[in-house]
Design a protein around this motif. Sequence first.
Motif, PDB file in Angstrom:
ATOM      1  N   VAL A 100       0.851  -1.190   0.000  1.00 45.14           N
ATOM      2  CA  VAL A 100       0.000   0.000   0.000  1.00 45.14           C
ATOM      3  C   VAL A 100       0.890   1.244   0.000  1.00 45.14           C
ATOM      4  O   VAL A 100       1.747   1.400   0.877  1.00 45.14           O
ATOM      5  N   ASN A 101       0.682   2.097  -0.997  1.00 46.89           N
ATOM      6  CA  ASN A 101       1.441   3.354  -1.111  1.00 46.89           C
ATOM      7  C   ASN A 101       2.959   3.140  -1.020  1.00 46.89           C
ATOM      8  O   ASN A 101       3.673   3.964  -0.450  1.00 46.89           O
ATOM      9  N   LYS A 102       3.398   2.004  -1.566  1.00 48.93           N
ATOM     10  CA  LYS A 102       4.830   1.668  -1.600  1.00 48.93           C
ATOM     11  C   LYS A 102       5.469   1.662  -0.212  1.00 48.93           C
ATOM     12  O   LYS A 102       6.677   1.820  -0.067  1.00 48.93           O
ATOM     13  N   GLU A 103       4.664   1.438   0.808  1.00 51.81           N
ATOM     14  CA  GLU A 103       5.163   1.609   2.171  1.00 51.81           C
ATOM     15  C   GLU A 103       4.720   0.516   3.137  1.00 51.81           C
ATOM     16  O   GLU A 103       5.529  -0.018   3.890  1.00 51.81           O
ATOM     17  N   ILE A 104       3.434   0.171   3.136  1.00 48.26           N
ATOM     18  CA  ILE A 104       2.878  -0.773   4.109  1.00 48.26           C
ATOM     19  C   ILE A 104       2.498  -2.061   3.394  1.00 48.26           C
ATOM     20  O   ILE A 104       1.798  -2.044   2.372  1.00 48.26           O
ATOM     21  N   GLN A 105       2.925  -3.180   3.945  1.00 48.30           N
ATOM     22  CA  GLN A 105       2.519  -4.484   3.416  1.00 48.30           C
ATOM     23  C   GLN A 105       1.164  -4.854   4.022  1.00 48.30           C
ATOM     24  O   GLN A 105       0.957  -4.732   5.226  1.00 48.30           O
ATOM     25  N   LEU A 106       0.277  -5.304   3.157  1.00 48.75           N
ATOM     26  CA  LEU A 106      -1.072  -5.677   3.576  1.00 48.75           C
ATOM     27  C   LEU A 106      -1.366  -7.072   3.064  1.00 48.75           C
ATOM     28  O   LEU A 106      -1.220  -7.347   1.867  1.00 48.75           O
ATOM     29  N   LEU A 107      -1.772  -7.953   3.973  1.00 48.33           N
ATOM     30  CA  LEU A 107      -2.081  -9.334   3.615  1.00 48.33           C
ATOM     31  C   LEU A 107      -3.533  -9.632   3.978  1.00 48.33           C
ATOM     32  O   LEU A 107      -3.904  -9.621   5.151  1.00 48.33           O
ATOM     33  N   ALA A 108      -4.349  -9.852   2.952  1.00 41.29           N
ATOM     34  CA  ALA A 108      -5.746 -10.233   3.162  1.00 41.29           C
ATOM     35  C   ALA A 108      -5.823 -11.751   3.294  1.00 41.29           C
ATOM     36  O   ALA A 108      -5.189 -12.488   2.540  1.00 41.29           O
ATOM     37  N   VAL A 109      -6.623 -12.201   4.265  1.00 43.56           N
ATOM     38  CA  VAL A 109      -6.682 -13.629   4.613  1.00 43.56           C
ATOM     39  C   VAL A 109      -8.129 -14.111   4.607  1.00 43.56           C
ATOM     40  O   VAL A 109      -9.022 -13.452   5.138  1.00 43.56           O
ATOM     41  N   TRP A 110      -8.347 -15.268   4.002  1.00 44.08           N
ATOM     42  CA  TRP A 110      -9.597 -16.014   4.164  1.00 44.08           C
ATOM     43  C   TRP A 110      -9.206 -17.483   4.176  1.00 44.08           C
ATOM     44  O   TRP A 110      -9.046 -18.090   3.145  1.00 44.08           O
ATOM     45  N   THR A 111      -8.977 -18.015   5.376  1.00 38.36           N
ATOM     46  CA  THR A 111      -8.476 -19.386   5.439  1.00 38.36           C
ATOM     47  C   THR A 111      -9.559 -20.368   4.998  1.00 38.36           C
ATOM     48  O   THR A 111     -10.752 -20.139   5.191  1.00 38.36           O
ATOM     49  N   HIS A 112      -9.112 -21.450   4.438  1.00 40.76           N
ATOM     50  CA  HIS A 112      -9.985 -22.411   3.774  1.00 40.76           C
ATOM     51  C   HIS A 112      -9.680 -23.803   4.313  1.00 40.76           C
ATOM     52  O   HIS A 112      -8.577 -24.074   4.763  1.00 40.76           O
ATOM     53  N   HIS A 113     -10.652 -24.692   4.236  1.00 35.33           N
ATOM     54  CA  HIS A 113     -10.376 -26.086   4.612  1.00 35.33           C
ATOM     55  C   HIS A 113      -9.412 -26.729   3.623  1.00 35.33           C
ATOM     56  O   HIS A 113      -8.531 -27.518   3.994  1.00 35.33           O
TER      57      HIS A 113
END
Length: 234
Positions: free
Chosen positions: A93-106
Amino acid sequence: MKLVTWNCNGALRKKFHEISTLDADIYLIQECEDPLRSNDKSYRKWSENHLWAGENKNKGIGIFASHSYTLEPLNWSDQYEDHSVKHFLPCLVNKEIQLLAVWTHHNNSPTFGYIGQFWKYLQINKDNFENIIIAGDFNSNVIWDKWDRWWNHSDCSNQLEAIGVVSAYHQLTKEPPGHEKKPTFFLQRNTDKPYHIDYFYLSKSFLTNKSKILVGEQSQWLYFSDHLPVTLEF
């Protein structure tokens, strides 16, 4: 910065107006459809600045940002030994903050379902975790820890804390894991079956005494989904 994570339980094209009332800079949405393959023009317009990943066009994971933020995909591995884990969507994000979206699955795993999927992803990529926010539907809580497994929810939290990444909810509320007062999920929308399974983990340096975390009210959100949105401001 204000972020929202929410498992919308599908059909985000019919619900984005409601989640937009939270006025976030970035939304991390699970179980949403691919905007680029949607016939809904208003949904495509709302989603102009987004990243999305999923196995079919109707149900995946998305990051949606206002136009004042840039989202650049990160090429992190989702391959653990000879198979892939899911679902994870990393970006910068904005070449500065790492963002990891998660939706764990079986993920059809007889052993490493849900938090086991996150544990595997963590082993592959934790060396990358700097200035990071991790958020989404983990489908997990310490109440389901099993004593003979080394990849429990508690173990994942401990590994994150060892590299300076903490749960925003627990840091800010001081509530112990497994004793959360605010559920984020109601099984089959049954208010007698509440669980806390949606989280923000982030680098501890992001948190200050002005940081806030808020879980949506069930009276407002259970009509739209079995999950409540979680909002983080820092």
